[in-house]
Design a protein around this motif. Structure first.
Motif, PDB file in Angstrom:
ATOM      1  N   HIS A 254       0.877  -1.438   0.186  1.00  0.00           N
ATOM      2  CA  HIS A 254      -0.233  -0.029  -0.058  1.00  0.00           C
ATOM      3  C   HIS A 254       0.324   0.950   0.201  1.00  0.00           C
ATOM      4  O   HIS A 254       0.312   2.178  -0.171  1.00  0.00           O
ATOM      5  N   HIS A 255       1.927   1.050   1.176  1.00  0.00           N
ATOM      6  CA  HIS A 255       3.095   2.417   0.358  1.00  0.00           C
ATOM      7  C   HIS A 255       3.799   2.898  -1.216  1.00  0.00           C
ATOM      8  O   HIS A 255       4.301   3.062  -1.512  1.00  0.00           O
ATOM      9  N   ALA A 256       3.485   1.502  -2.028  1.00  0.00           N
ATOM     10  CA  ALA A 256       4.545   2.085  -3.312  1.00  0.00           C
ATOM     11  C   ALA A 256       4.050   2.718  -4.506  1.00  0.00           C
ATOM     12  O   ALA A 256       4.679   2.977  -5.135  1.00  0.00           O
ATOM     13  N   ALA A 257       2.944   3.603  -4.047  1.00  0.00           N
ATOM     14  CA  ALA A 257       2.313   4.756  -4.161  1.00  0.00           C
ATOM     15  C   ALA A 257       2.816   5.897  -3.991  1.00  0.00           C
ATOM     16  O   ALA A 257       2.861   7.362  -5.231  1.00  0.00           O
ATOM     17  N   SER A 258       3.761   5.691  -3.453  1.00  0.00           N
ATOM     18  CA  SER A 258       4.472   7.294  -3.029  1.00  0.00           C
ATOM     19  C   SER A 258       5.937   7.024  -3.951  1.00  0.00           C
ATOM     20  O   SER A 258       6.199   6.665  -4.972  1.00  0.00           O
TER      21      SER A 258
END
Length: 942
Positions: free
Chosen positions: A319-323
Motif C-alpha cells: 500500500h506504500h508503493a504509490a509514494s
C-alpha cells in the motif's frame, strides 16, 4: 428390555453449522435444577464460554458438582481457580498417575421430572465445545430408571476418590505445571534447531496457483491481500521456490521485519544453492542472488544495478508503493514479475493500489476467511449492555466531545473492570488494548485503571514512534507490569502486537470497518495464546446495530438474514470463534434492525459519508475504493438507487466535477449499461470489454485466452453467447432504443464502436469506465473464485434474479421475457423460482404449498394450468427419466424495505412423489442437502 424402555429419548450431538455441544450445554443448564459434570480436561478456552450460564445458575440457586482430572496435565490451574469463584459449584480433581488414565466426558442435568445425560467425546475446551469432530449422545431418562441410577452411582464413586480443589491443591498443581513447562521449553529449543519441514496452508497454495496462472497468460504484476499474521511472507517464498528466479529483490518499508523475511526464505530454500543477503544501512550485500532491502536504502542506490538485474521483485506492505520514493524504484527496474503484498490496501495515500499491480489480485483473504482457514486465532466476543447511567440515545455519533463527556463515569470504569475480571483472558499476563472515543477518553481510562491497580498508558497519534514501540514492548513483556494501552485509532491498522489477549471496545461503534480493524489487532497467532477475549460495552446509541453488520461478515446482507444471525448467535461464523450478546443488547440491536430501512436514501447517505470519513475525508470516486476496506458498504446498493455510482455521488455531494462529467449523455449511458450488469454472475462479457479498452477488436480465440486468465474453463458456445449478448442480440426493442451500442459483431469478431472509442479517448471518461469493469471482474473473482460451474452457470447458494437464468443458460431469445412466472424453461433446463412467503407483508402469508420439508426435500406446487398428462407435467414428475434438470431458486420474501429480494439457488433436484392436478404438488429430493445455517435462515421466523 427394561433398560431400553427407560431411554425416553436419545439424540446425537455433533459440532456443525446447525448446532454444537456448547449450545446444548447452555440450554440444559438454563432448564435444570442441579448439574453434575465429569470431564477429563477443563481449560480456560472452554470454561470462558460457560461462565455466563454458570453465573445464571448461581443467581437462580442451582447447585452443581464438577469433577476433572490431572490426566496428561492438560487441565488449566487457571480454569480451576475460576470455577472456585462460583458459590454454587463444588469442584474436585481426580489425580491420575502413569498407570491410571481418566477419560470421562459426561454432563448430567437433574430436571424436575427426569434427567438429561450427555456422554461422549467432548471435554471443556473451546474446540471440543464448538468445532472439533466430536460425537456426544444426549439421553433423557426417567429419574428412577436403572440407567441413571448406574450413572449417578459411578459419579458418586469418582467424587469420593477425587481430591477437593481447594486453594492449596490448586497452588501445588499450578507450581507443578510451571516446572513441567520449564522442562519442556528446553526440549523445544533443541527441537527448533532441527530442520523443519513446512508445507503451505490453503491460502498460500491458492495464492501460488493463482500467481502461476496469471504468469502463464503473460501478466507481469499481481497483488495479494491478506490479514496480518496469515503468512504472506511464507507464501511469497513458496512462490519463489516454484519460479526459481536467478535474482530477486525483496523490498520492505520497515527494517525490523527485513531480517524475519530473510530468515523465512532461508528456512524454505535451504538446498537451492542460492546466496541471500541484506542491503541496509549496516549491511551492503549487493552481489548476492536474493537481496533483501529497505525502501530507504534501495531508493538511494538503485541506479547501481542494471534495469533488468532482478527477475522477481517483491514489495511488502504494497500500500506504500504509490509514494514517489517507491515509484522511482519501481519505474526503474524491469523484472519478469512483481508481487505486491498488503494487509491494508486502503492505506494508499489517495492512490489506487490495485492499478499499481495492473488490477491483478491473486488472492484476497478477509477476516471471516482467515478465521475459516485458521490463519488467525479465534475470538470470544461478549456484547455487554452498558450501565444504565450512560445515555447516548440523543447524541450524534460524530459529536465526540459530548460522547466523551458522557463516557467519563467512574461507575462505568468499575463496571468494565468487573466484567474484565469475570470473563478473564487467555494466558498468564493480561495484555489489553482499549479503544476509546477520543484522546481525552483514553487518558481518562488509563488514569482510572492506574488508580485501581491496573498499570495502563494512553497512546495516541501525537506520540512518537519510539514512545509507541517502547510501550508496545513493555506490554508484550511477560515480566513487565503494564497491562493496558488505551488509544483512539492508532491501532486500527498497521500496528502488530501478536500477544494481545484482550480487546475492550469502549466507544460506540460507528463503522463496521473500524470495528473489524480494531478486532483484528488481537487475532495474530502467538505461542502463548489460543483465543482473544473481546468485551464490547454496548450503549443505547442509535447505531448499535452496526456491530451486527461487522460480526455477520458479509458485505451483502438484508434485514431478515441479519436478524436470524443475531438470534442464532452468528452460527455461521467459523471455527471456535464465539459471539454472545446479553439479552438486553440483543433485543436493542434487533429492534434497531427492524426499524432501519437499509434501502432508504437516508441510510445509504449515512453509509456513504461514514465511508468517506474513513477514506481520509476524500470523495471515493471509484467503486474500487470500496474493495480496499474489510467491512465497507456494498456500492452496488448505491448503483441500484441511482443507476450509476457517479450519479449517486452527484446526488449526495452536489459535486461540480461529477455533474460536468454526467452532462455527456453517451458517457452516462455507457456507465448505466455497464453498471446494470453488477454484480456479475458471469464474467465473460466484462473480460471481453476489458480487453477492448486497449484493443480495437477481439475474436473468439483471444476472448477464450483472456477469460481463462480468470476462470479454470469456459465453453466455446458460452463465449459466442457472450459476444451475442454484447451485440445486444437478446435485448427487446425498448432496451435497444435506450442503451448505447458499445461493440459490433462482424465476421466472428467484436469491434469497438466509434462511440466507445470516443469515450475512451477522454482520460476522465476512461477512468470511470475502467473502474466499473475492474470492479465487476474483481468482485466476481472474489465471490466465484476460478471455478467452472458448467452451463447453466449457477453457483450453489448464490443470489440470482429471474433474468439471470436466461443469460447463464445461453438462452437465445429475448432475455427480458424471463420474468413474471414461477416456472421458466430453456430446453431441458427447468427453472423454478419460488417465494416462501407469497405476499409483500413479510410477517404474514407463509406459502404452505411451496416449502422445505427438511434439509433434503422440498415441496413445490406447479403453475395452476399444469396437468399430469401434458408434456410439461410429465417432464416435471418424471424429470430424471426424461433428462430434465429441475433448478430450484427460493427466496424468503418478495420484498424487504420496498426492494425486490433476489432468489437463492439451492441446486437441482428430482421429483420423488407427486399428487393432484392443475396444480400438481411434487416432492423434490435435492441433489445436495441445503446447509443447516441457510436452512435456518430461510425457514426461521424472527
Amino acid at each position: 428390555m427394561r433398560n431400553k424402555m427407560e431411554l425416553v429419548q436419545g439424540n446425537l450431538i455433533v459440532n456443525s453449522d446447525s448446532g454444537n455441544l456448547l449450545r446444548e450445554l447452555v440450554k440444559a443448564m438454563s432448564e435444570c435444577e442441579r448439574f453434575y459434570f465429569s470431564v477429563a480436561f477443563i481449560n480456560f478456552s472452554g470454561l470462558q464460554l460457560l461462565l455466563d450460564p454458570l453465573k445464571e445458575a448461581e443467581r437462580k440457586g442451582i447447585k452443581g458438582k464438577i469433577i476433572t482430572s490431572t490426566y496428561l496435565n492438560f487441565t488449566d490451574a487457571k480454569a480451576l481457580k475460576k470455577i472456585r469463584e462460583f458459590n454454587n459449584v463444588e469442584l474436585k480433581v481426580f489425580v491420575t498417575d502413569k498407570e491410571l488414565g481418566f477419560h470421562t466426558k459426561a454432563y448430567i442435568f437433574e430436571n424436575k421430572d427426569n434427567y438429561k445425560i450427555i456422554i461422549g467425546s467432548s471435554n471443556i475446551t473451546q474446540s471440543a465445545l464448538k468445532s472439533n469432530i466430536e460425537w456426544n449422545v444426549g439421553i433423557i431418562t426417567k429419574e428412577n430408571g436403572r440407567f441413571i441410577q448406574d450413572v449417578l452411582k459411578e459419579f458418586d464413586y469418582l467424587w469420593s476418590r477425587s481430591d477437593e480443589a481447594d486453594h492449596d491443591f490448586i497452588v501445588r498443581y499450578e507450581d507443578f505445571l510451571k516446572s513441567l513447562k520449564n522442562t519442556q521449553t528446553t526440549h523445544l529449543l533443541i527441537y527448533e534447531n532441527k530442520q523443519k519441514y513446512i508445507i503451505p496452508n490453503r491460502m498460500q497454495r491458492q495464492a501460488t496457483e493463482n500467481l502461476e496462472r496469471l504468469r502463464s497468460f503473460g501478466e507481469k504484476k499481481a497483488l495479494v491481500i491478506a490479514a496480518t499474521g496469515t503468512g504472506k511472507t511464507y507464501m511469497s517464498a513458496f512462490d519463489v521456490k516454484q519460479v526459481k528466479p536467478k535474482r530477486l529483490l525483496f523490498i520492505v518499508h520497515r527494517e525490523e521485519i527485513l531480517k524475519k523475511a530473510k530468515e523465512t526464505f532461508e528456512l524454505l530454500l535451504p538446498n537451492e544453492d542460492i546466496t541471500i543477503g541484506l542491503l541496509t544501512g549496516n549491511y551492503k550485500q549487493k552481489n548476492v542472488d536474493y537481496v533483501f532491502t529497505t525502501i530507504q536504502t534501495i531508493s538511494k542506490c538503485f541506479h547501481e544495478f542494471d534495469k533488468g538485474e532482478f527477475d522477481y521483485l517483491i514489495i511488502d506492505e504494497a500500500h506504500h508503493a504509490a509514494s514517489p520514493t517507491y515509484q522511482a524504484v519501481l519505474n526503474y527496474f524491469e523484472p519478469h514479475f512483481t508481487l505486491g503484498m498488503t494487509a491494508t490496501p486502503e492505506r494508499s495515500d489517495g492512490y489506487n493500489v490495485f492499478d499499481l499491480f495492473d488490477n491483478n489480485v491473486a488472492l484476497e483473504v478477509r477476516l471471516h476467511e482467515a478465521l475459516e482457514d485458521e490463519l488467525v486465532i479465534p475470538f470470544h466476543y461478549f456484547g455487554i449492555t452498558d450501565i444504565e447511567g450512560i445515555d447516548l440515545s440523543d447524541v450524534d455519533i460524530d459529536d465526540i466531545a459530548e460522547i466523551t463527556k458522557r463516557l467519563k463515569v467512574n461507575e462505568r470504569v468499575d463496571f468494565i473492570i468487573e466484567k474484565m475480571n469475570f470473563y478473564g483472558h487467555d494466558g498468564e499476563k493480561r495484555k489489553g488494548l482499549g479503544f476509546c472515543a477520543s484522546i481525552e477518553h483514553a487518558q481518562y481510562m488509563a488514569s482510572e485503571f492506574n488508580k485501581r491497580g491496573y498499570e495502563s498508558v494512553c497512546l495516541h497519534s501525537a506520540n512518537s514512534p519510539e514512545i509507541r514501540e517502547q510501550y508496545i514492548n513493555r506490554l508484550e513483556d511477560d515480566h513487565d507490569q503494564l497491562e493496558f494501552i488505551f488509544s483512539v485509532d492508532i491501532f486500527n491498522e498497521g500496528i502488530d502486537i501478536p500477544s494481545i489477549n484482550t480487546v475492550l471496545m469502549l466507544r460506540p461503534t460507528n463503522s463496521p470497518i473500524v470495528f473489524i480493524q480494531q478486532l483484528g489487532r488481537g487475532l495474530r497467532k502467538h505461542a502463548e495464546k489460543n483465543f482473544l477475549t473481546v468485551l464490547d460495552f454496548i450503549g443505547n446509541h442509535n447505531k448499535a446495530f452496526l456491530i451486527a453488520l461487522a460480526l455477520n461478515g458479509s458485505r451483502y446482507y438484508d434485514k431478515e438474514s441479519l436478524k436470524v444471525a443475531m438470534k442464532t448467535g452468528f452460527a455461521s461464523i467459523p471455527g471456535c470463534t464465539h459471539i454472545q450478546m446479553d439479552k438486553i443488547a440483543q433485543e436493542r440491536i434487533l429492534a434497531q434492525i427492524d426499524k432501519e430501512n437499509f434501502n432508504s436514501m437516508k441510510y445509504l447517505k449515512e453509509e456513504y459519508f461514514e465511508f468517506k470519513k474513513l477514506n481520509q475525508g476524500r470523495i471515493p470516486y471509484l467503486l474500487m475504493d470500496y474493495v480496499k476496506f474489510d467491512g465497507a458498504p456494498d456500492p452496488v446498493k448505491f448503483i441500484d438507487r441511482e443507476k450509476t455510482y457517479l450519479q449517486f455521488v452527484s446526488k449526495v455531494e452536489k459535486n461540480d466535477y461529477i455533474n460536468e462529467l454526467l452532462q455527456n449523455e453517451a458517457f452516462k449511458g455507457t456507465l448505466k449499461e455497464l453498471s446494470s450488469k453488477l454484480p456479475l454472475k458471469r464474467v465473460y462479457e466484462f473480460v471481453i470489454i476489458q480487453y477492448l479498452l486497449n484493443n480495437d477488436e477481439i475474436n473468439l480465440e483471444i476472448a477464450k485466452q483472456q477469460i481463462l486468465k480468470v476462470v479454470n474453463h469456459v465453453e466455446e458456445d458460452s463465449i459466442l453467447h457472450a459476444f451475442e449478448c454484447l451485440n445486444q442480440d437478446y435485448y427487446d426493442n425498448v432496451q435497444i432504443k435506450n442503451k448505447p451500442k458499445l461493440v459490433e459483431l462482424s465476421n466472428g469478431k467484436l469491434i469497438k464502436t466509434f462511440l466507445l472509442n470516443e469515450l475512451l479517448d477522454n482520460e476522465e471518461y476512461r477512468k470511470y469506465i475502467e473502474d466499473v469493469v475492474h470492479y465487476g471482474i474483481f468482485r466476481y473473482e472474489k465471490e466465484f473464485k476460478k471455478e467452472y460451474y458448467g452451463v447453466p452457470h449457477f453457483k450453489l447458494y448464490e443470489q440470482y434474479q429471474m433474468v439471470d437464468a436466461a443469460l447463464l443458460s445461453n438462452y437465445r431469445k429475448t432475455h427480458s421475457s424471463f420474468r413474471g412466472s414461477g416456472l421458466l424453461t430453456n430446453g431441458n433446463d427447468y427453472f423454478l423460482f419460488i417465494d416462501l412467503h407469497k405476499e409483500d407483508d413479510i410477517k404474514e402469508s407463509i406459502n404452505y404449498q411451496d416449502k422445505f420439508i427438511d434439509e433434503h426435500y422440498f415441496q413445490w406446487q406447479t403453475p395452476n394450468s399444469t396437468s399430469q398428462k401434458t408434456d410439461r407435467g410429465k417432464n416435471i414428475i418424471y424429470n430424471n427419466r426424461r433428462g430434465i434438470k429441475l433448478h430450484l431458486f427460493v427466496r424468503k420474501y418478495r420484498k424487504i424495505d420496498g426492494k425486490n429480494e433476489p432468489f437463492i439457488y439451492i441446486g437441482t433436484g428430482d421429483t420423488v412423489h407427486y399428487e393432484g392436478e392443475k396444480p400438481i404438488t411434487v416432492k423434490i429430493k435435492l441433489k445436495k442437502p441445503i446447509p443447516s445455517n441457510l436452512f435456518t435462515e430461510l425457514t426461521k421466523k424472527v
